[in-house]
Design an enzyme around this catalytic site. Structure first.
Site, PDB file in Angstrom:
ATOM      1  N   SER A   1      36.102 -14.205  -7.774  1.00 40.48           N
ATOM      2  CA  SER A   1      34.699 -14.586  -7.993  1.00 40.48           C
ATOM      3  C   SER A   1      34.343 -15.915  -7.326  1.00 40.48           C
ATOM      4  O   SER A   1      33.202 -16.372  -7.438  1.00 40.48           O
ATOM      5  CB  SER A   1      34.405 -14.679  -9.506  1.00 40.48           C
ATOM      6  OG  SER A   1      35.091 -15.774 -10.087  1.00 40.48           O
TER       7      SER A   1
ATOM      8  N   MET B   1      35.470 -18.144  -1.444  1.00 42.02           N
ATOM      9  CA  MET B   1      36.341 -17.458  -0.495  1.00 42.02           C
ATOM     10  C   MET B   1      36.716 -16.068  -1.003  1.00 42.02           C
ATOM     11  O   MET B   1      36.788 -15.113  -0.233  1.00 42.02           O
ATOM     12  CB  MET B   1      37.600 -18.290  -0.249  1.00 42.02           C
ATOM     13  CG  MET B   1      38.472 -17.773   0.886  1.00 42.02           C
ATOM     14  SD  MET B   1      37.618 -17.845   2.475  1.00 42.02           S
ATOM     15  CE  MET B   1      38.308 -16.401   3.293  1.00 42.02           C
TER      16      MET B   1
ATOM     17  N   ASP C   1      41.295 -13.263 -11.389  1.00 41.99           N
ATOM     18  CA  ASP C   1      40.623 -14.536 -11.615  1.00 41.99           C
ATOM     19  C   ASP C   1      41.254 -15.195 -12.834  1.00 41.99           C
ATOM     20  O   ASP C   1      42.005 -14.561 -13.579  1.00 41.99           O
ATOM     21  CB  ASP C   1      39.118 -14.350 -11.819  1.00 41.99           C
ATOM     22  CG  ASP C   1      38.321 -15.492 -11.174  1.00 41.99           C
ATOM     23  OD1 ASP C   1      38.843 -16.626 -11.143  1.00 41.99           O
ATOM     24  OD2 ASP C   1      37.198 -15.253 -10.711  1.00 41.99           O
TER      25      ASP C   1
ATOM     26  N   THR D   1      46.260 -20.672   0.528  1.00 35.48           N
ATOM     27  CA  THR D   1      46.211 -21.858  -0.327  1.00 35.48           C
ATOM     28  C   THR D   1      46.818 -23.056   0.394  1.00 35.48           C
ATOM     29  O   THR D   1      47.793 -22.914   1.137  1.00 35.48           O
ATOM     30  CB  THR D   1      46.994 -21.585  -1.630  1.00 35.48           C
ATOM     31  OG1 THR D   1      46.464 -20.402  -2.242  1.00 35.48           O
ATOM     32  CG2 THR D   1      46.910 -22.742  -2.592  1.00 35.48           C
TER      33      THR D   1
ATOM     34  N   HIS E   1      34.663 -31.338   5.437  1.00 34.22           N
ATOM     35  CA  HIS E   1      34.550 -30.173   4.560  1.00 34.22           C
ATOM     36  C   HIS E   1      33.505 -30.428   3.480  1.00 34.22           C
ATOM     37  O   HIS E   1      33.051 -31.555   3.297  1.00 34.22           O
ATOM     38  CB  HIS E   1      35.899 -29.858   3.901  1.00 34.22           C
ATOM     39  CG  HIS E   1      36.853 -29.134   4.797  1.00 34.22           C
ATOM     40  ND1 HIS E   1      37.660 -29.796   5.702  1.00 34.22           N
ATOM     41  CD2 HIS E   1      37.126 -27.818   4.945  1.00 34.22           C
ATOM     42  CE1 HIS E   1      38.389 -28.915   6.362  1.00 34.22           C
ATOM     43  NE2 HIS E   1      38.087 -27.709   5.921  1.00 34.22           N
ATOM     44  N   HIS E   2      33.191 -29.373   2.743  1.00 28.54           N
ATOM     45  CA  HIS E   2      32.196 -29.407   1.679  1.00 28.54           C
ATOM     46  C   HIS E   2      32.621 -30.337   0.534  1.00 28.54           C
ATOM     47  O   HIS E   2      33.792 -30.708   0.397  1.00 28.54           O
ATOM     48  CB  HIS E   2      31.969 -27.993   1.133  1.00 28.54           C
ATOM     49  CG  HIS E   2      33.249 -27.306   0.750  1.00 28.54           C
ATOM     50  ND1 HIS E   2      33.813 -27.433  -0.494  1.00 28.54           N
ATOM     51  CD2 HIS E   2      34.087 -26.503   1.473  1.00 28.54           C
ATOM     52  CE1 HIS E   2      34.929 -26.732  -0.548  1.00 28.54           C
ATOM     53  NE2 HIS E   2      35.129 -26.158   0.635  1.00 28.54           N
TER      54      HIS E   2
ATOM     55  N   LYS F   1      35.800 -29.576  -1.952  1.00 31.40           N
ATOM     56  CA  LYS F   1      37.211 -29.517  -1.548  1.00 31.40           C
ATOM     57  C   LYS F   1      37.995 -30.615  -2.249  1.00 31.40           C
ATOM     58  O   LYS F   1      37.571 -31.769  -2.283  1.00 31.40           O
ATOM     59  CB  LYS F   1      37.353 -29.631  -0.032  1.00 31.40           C
ATOM     60  CG  LYS F   1      38.780 -29.391   0.460  1.00 31.40           C
ATOM     61  CD  LYS F   1      38.826 -29.189   1.971  1.00 31.40           C
ATOM     62  CE  LYS F   1      40.244 -28.952   2.470  1.00 31.40           C
ATOM     63  NZ  LYS F   1      40.844 -27.745   1.893  1.00 31.40           N
TER      64      LYS F   1
ATOM     65  N   GLY G   1      44.490 -29.054   4.844  1.00 28.56           N
ATOM     66  CA  GLY G   1      45.745 -28.465   5.306  1.00 28.56           C
ATOM     67  C   GLY G   1      45.715 -28.189   6.799  1.00 28.56           C
ATOM     68  O   GLY G   1      46.736 -28.317   7.493  1.00 28.56           O
TER      69      GLY G   1
END
Length: 270
Positions: free
Chosen positions: A14, A17, A38, A102, A158-159, A162, A168
């Site tokens: 959910s 990504m 989830d 991940t 990044h947003h 994060k 990474g």
């Protein structure tokens, strides 16, 4: 005779990504949704995995790992390190392969993943984008050619959501650059500058991190020389590239019983 579709489960189904992965699986004629995971307490538990897109898949989002993985051949996981390791333990028990997007694993956690790879096939990469992995190959070539007289800086954005920094992908770029130059990234990386820092160490690789808004992911490596600058950049406008790369990785695993692979293996980049 038509081959059976590859049965894929998605972790974090959910999340941002996770939903992109679900859409990609549903759109791929050679893949089928087989499970959706989830965390306990998620409001999405019990919902159809495709409900957010107005599609009925018959796959219900669950926090029970064995239930969610029971019918899957491959799990695609872009969650958190602790969650991914819990998922892999069940994957190993059930013989389910995994694509791991991940980031943020410790060295001990990476060793744990390598141990699982002795029993099930895994693709692990900090960035599943085909474009990013081509850029990594270009960076290796550039660093070898620009190995004298050029200062190297890695800039990533990044947003706001994060949680790890540098990304990474930025760290993987640093590893590629350091390796091409015969250096150890742990010895030459500079992650912060403030105050009177003195002149730049020419053997260092600098990192700059930006967080804000809804930036999906931008990475630029700057080779700054005397009289010229070379920049190699990759900019993501959506997570679709990560999802499509993940499906390529899942297909790659289909014929492999065990082993730890990366996107160079998937893409045949050597």
């Amino acid at each position: 005779m038509t081959a059976s579709p590859l049965r894929i489960a998605v972790a974090g189904a959910s999340g941002r990504m996770g939903r992109m992965l679900v859409e990609a699986v549903l759109a791929a004629p050679d893949c089928a949704m087989a499970g959706a995971l989830d965390v306990a307490g998620s409001p999405a538990l019990g919902q159809d995995a495709g409900a957010f897109a107005g599609q009925h898949t018959g796959v219900v989002i669950t926090s029970d790992l064995r239930t969610g993985l029971a019918n899957a051949q491959v799990l695609i996981d872009f969650t958190r390190p602790e969650g991914t390791l819990a998922h892999l333990a069940v994957c190993r028990a059930l013989g389910v392969k995994a694509v791991i997007g991940t980031t943020g694993f410790s060295e001990a956690q990476k060793a744990e993943i390598a141990a699982h790879a002795g029993h099930i096939a895994l693709v692990m990469a900090p960035n599943m984008s085909v474009g990013v992995n081509v850029v990594l190959k270009l960076l290796d070539q550039a660093a070898r050619a620009l190995n004298q007289g050029y200062d190297i800086e890695v800039i990533e954005a990044h947003h706001r959501h994060k949680v790890d920094a540098p990304s990474g992908t930025a760290l993987q770029m640093g590893e590629v650059l350091a390796g091409a130059l015969g250096r150890n990234l742990k010895d030459c990386a500079v992650f912060a500058r403030e105050g009177v820092t003195g002149e730049r160490d020419p053997s260092s690789i600098g990192f700059a991190t930006i967080r804000g808004g809804d930036i999906v992911g931008d990475h630029t490596v700057l080779f700054a020389g005397t009289g010229e600058r070379i920049e190699i950049s990759h900019k993501s406008s959506s997570r679709a590239g990560y999802a499509q790369g993940s499906l390529r990785a899942a297909r790659f695993l289909a014929g492999r019983p065990s082993g730890l692979f990366n996107m160079n293996d998937v893409l045949g980049l050597g």
